[in-house]
Design a protein around this motif. Structure first.
Motif, short mmCIF file in Angstrom:
data_model
loop_
_atom_site.label_atom_id
_atom_site.label_comp_id
_atom_site.label_asym_id
_atom_site.label_seq_id
_atom_site.Cartn_x
_atom_site.Cartn_y
_atom_site.Cartn_z
N VAL A 175 36.95 38.65 45.53
CA VAL A 175 37.65 38.29 46.81
C VAL A 175 39.04 37.59 46.58
N LEU A 176 39.11 37.01 45.25
CA LEU A 176 40.51 36.17 45.19
C LEU A 176 41.36 36.92 44.19
N THR A 177 41.49 38.27 44.64
CA THR A 177 42.51 39.09 43.77
C THR A 177 43.10 39.86 45.05
N SER A 178 43.99 40.65 44.35
CA SER A 178 44.87 41.62 45.40
C SER A 178 44.10 42.49 46.11
N LEU A 179 43.90 42.17 47.42
CA LEU A 179 42.85 43.07 48.11
C LEU A 179 43.92 43.93 48.98
N ALA A 180 43.70 45.50 48.77
CA ALA A 180 44.20 46.30 49.34
C ALA A 180 43.68 47.00 50.64
N LYS A 181 44.36 47.55 51.60
CA LYS A 181 43.65 47.88 52.93
C LYS A 181 42.29 48.53 52.68
N ALA A 182 42.02 49.38 51.85
CA ALA A 182 40.95 49.92 51.52
C ALA A 182 39.98 48.84 51.19
N ASP A 183 40.17 47.96 50.34
CA ASP A 183 39.17 46.84 50.03
C ASP A 183 38.64 46.03 51.32
N ILE A 184 39.31 46.07 52.52
CA ILE A 184 38.73 45.38 53.72
C ILE A 184 37.61 46.29 54.36
N VAL A 185 36.41 46.08 53.85
CA VAL A 185 35.56 47.23 54.28
C VAL A 185 34.26 46.04 54.61
N ALA A 186 33.18 46.42 55.17
CA ALA A 186 31.88 45.82 55.42
C ALA A 186 31.28 45.40 54.04
N GLY A 187 31.48 45.66 53.04
CA GLY A 187 30.87 45.07 51.71
C GLY A 187 31.69 43.78 51.30
N LEU A 188 32.82 43.77 51.74
CA LEU A 188 33.70 42.72 51.37
C LEU A 188 33.16 41.41 51.95
N VAL A 189 32.51 41.52 53.18
CA VAL A 189 31.70 40.27 53.82
C VAL A 189 30.51 39.92 52.94
N THR A 190 29.72 40.58 52.39
CA THR A 190 28.93 40.07 51.34
C THR A 190 29.32 39.24 50.16
N LYS A 191 30.33 39.99 49.59
CA LYS A 191 31.16 39.23 48.59
C LYS A 191 31.62 37.81 48.91
N ILE A 192 32.35 37.99 50.18
CA ILE A 192 32.89 36.54 50.57
C ILE A 192 31.82 35.55 50.67
N ASP A 193 30.60 35.99 51.16
CA ASP A 193 29.40 35.14 51.49
C ASP A 193 28.96 34.60 50.14
N THR A 194 29.05 35.38 48.96
CA THR A 194 28.51 35.06 47.77
C THR A 194 29.52 34.01 47.11
N ALA A 195 30.81 34.25 47.51
CA ALA A 195 31.76 32.98 47.08
C ALA A 195 31.74 32.02 47.73
N GLN A 196 31.31 31.88 49.00
CA GLN A 196 30.94 30.93 49.65
C GLN A 196 29.72 29.91 49.10
N THR A 197 29.08 30.70 48.73
CA THR A 197 27.81 30.04 48.28
C THR A 197 28.11 29.40 46.67
N GLU A 198 29.05 30.08 46.09
CA GLU A 198 29.54 29.37 44.91
C GLU A 198 30.36 28.25 45.13
N VAL A 199 31.14 28.30 46.33
CA VAL A 199 31.94 26.97 46.50
C VAL A 199 31.03 26.03 46.75
N GLY A 200 30.01 26.14 47.61
CA GLY A 200 28.95 25.03 48.02
C GLY A 200 28.48 24.16 46.62
N LYS A 201 28.02 25.04 45.59
CA LYS A 201 27.35 24.81 44.35
C LYS A 201 28.46 23.95 43.58
N ILE A 202 29.53 24.56 43.50
CA ILE A 202 30.53 23.71 42.47
C ILE A 202 30.84 22.54 43.45
N SER A 203 31.25 22.78 44.63
CA SER A 203 31.42 21.33 45.46
C SER A 203 30.50 20.19 45.40
N ALA A 204 29.04 20.59 45.47
CA ALA A 204 28.18 19.92 45.44
C ALA A 204 28.09 18.87 43.89
#
Length: 275
Positions: A175-204
């Motif tokens: 998610v933190l790479t160059s995202l083209a218009k074609a990358d902004i799809v429904a599947g990106l939401v899941t990847k962002i959620d996974t990144a958010q989970t990782e953020v929570g773990k590292i932050s804890a």
């Protein structure tokens, strides 16, 4: 009875010398605030106080290292808080784009801006030349406290290396790479959620590490307060007591001078008998 062979002022002179020595000692204690100002005053007490001062100096150096490590963890945690907000914005943007039937060029530009902001925040979370979010080595802090002869207490805390922007960290890489218009799809939401989970773990992990460092700093401060009290009890002068003693010695000094003067006058009176 006055003797011309043995000076009657000898006792007075000896007393005056003793009083002057005591007076000098008391004045020095009042001036310095110490009753033991060097090894010459009391070698064993001075050695003990010096050892305690050395322990305090060592703990202050350790305290500096702990404070730096805590600051590094806090910087990483603060950065992740901001990254989490950006990830939320990225998710909202993606959901809106998908609902609208597909991302536009404007959506892609906004997404690029958000990604660059997140990267900049992560890259900027550096304290003392160390960034716990990008480091490839563990951040370890070990606190060793010698509480008795042959006995030590070890308090060790560590942050596991987690280079959040490395290729091995897929959740961020996706998610933190160059995202083209074609990358902004429904599947990106899941990847962002996974990144958010990782953020929570590292932050804890970072928050827990910071809390451990807080505890260590608090303990060191209390220990140094105890050391200061111990040093004070060993070498500090009781200024109230020394001031009272100074007044008494000054009176004794005046009386000794008068006694010496009277003794000298008595000898002169005897000599006048032979004139």
């Amino acid at each position: 009875m006055v003797s011309v062979n043995t000076s009657s002022t000898g006792v007075a002179s000896a007393a005056l010398r003793m009083i002057n020595a005591q007076l000098a000692t008391t004045q020095n204690r009042i001036a310095t605030g110490y009753k033991v100002n060097s090894a010459a005053d009391n070698a064993s007490v001075w050695a003990t106080a010096t050892k305690i001062r050395s322990d305090k100096t060592a703990s202050e150096a350790l305290k500096s290292s702990i404070s730096t490590a805590k600051a590094q963890a806090d910087a990483g945690s603060a950065a992740l808080d901001e990254v989490s907000k950006i990830l939320t914005d990225m998710k909202t943007l993606t959901i809106s784009a998908v609902a609208a039937g597909g991302a536009t060029d404007a959506d892609a530009n906004k997404m690029t801006t958000l990604v660059n902001q997140a990267k900049a925040i992560i890259n900027g979370a550096s304290i003392g030349g160390k960034n716990v979010l990008l480091d490839t080595t563990n951040n370890n802090v070990s606190v060793n406290l010698n509480v008795a002869e042959g006995v030590s207490t070890n308090m060790t805390a560590s942050i596991t290396a987690s280079d959040v922007l490395s290729a091995s960290n897929a959740s961020f890489k996706d998610v933190l790479t160059s995202l083209a218009k074609a990358d902004i799809v429904a599947g990106l939401v899941t990847k962002i959620d996974t990144a958010q989970t990782e953020v929570g773990k590292i932050s804890a992990t970072l928050t827990g590490f910071s809390a451990q460092m807080d505890s260590s700093l608090s303990f060191i401060d209390k220990l140094n307060d105890i050391r200061d009290t111990a040093i004070g009890g060993l070498v500090d002068a009781d200024l109230e007591k020394e001031s009272a003693k100074l007044n008494a010695l000054q009176v004794k000094q005046q009386l000794a001078y008068q006694a010496l003067s009277i003794g000298n006058s008595a000898q002169q009176n005897i000599l006048r008998l032979f004139q």
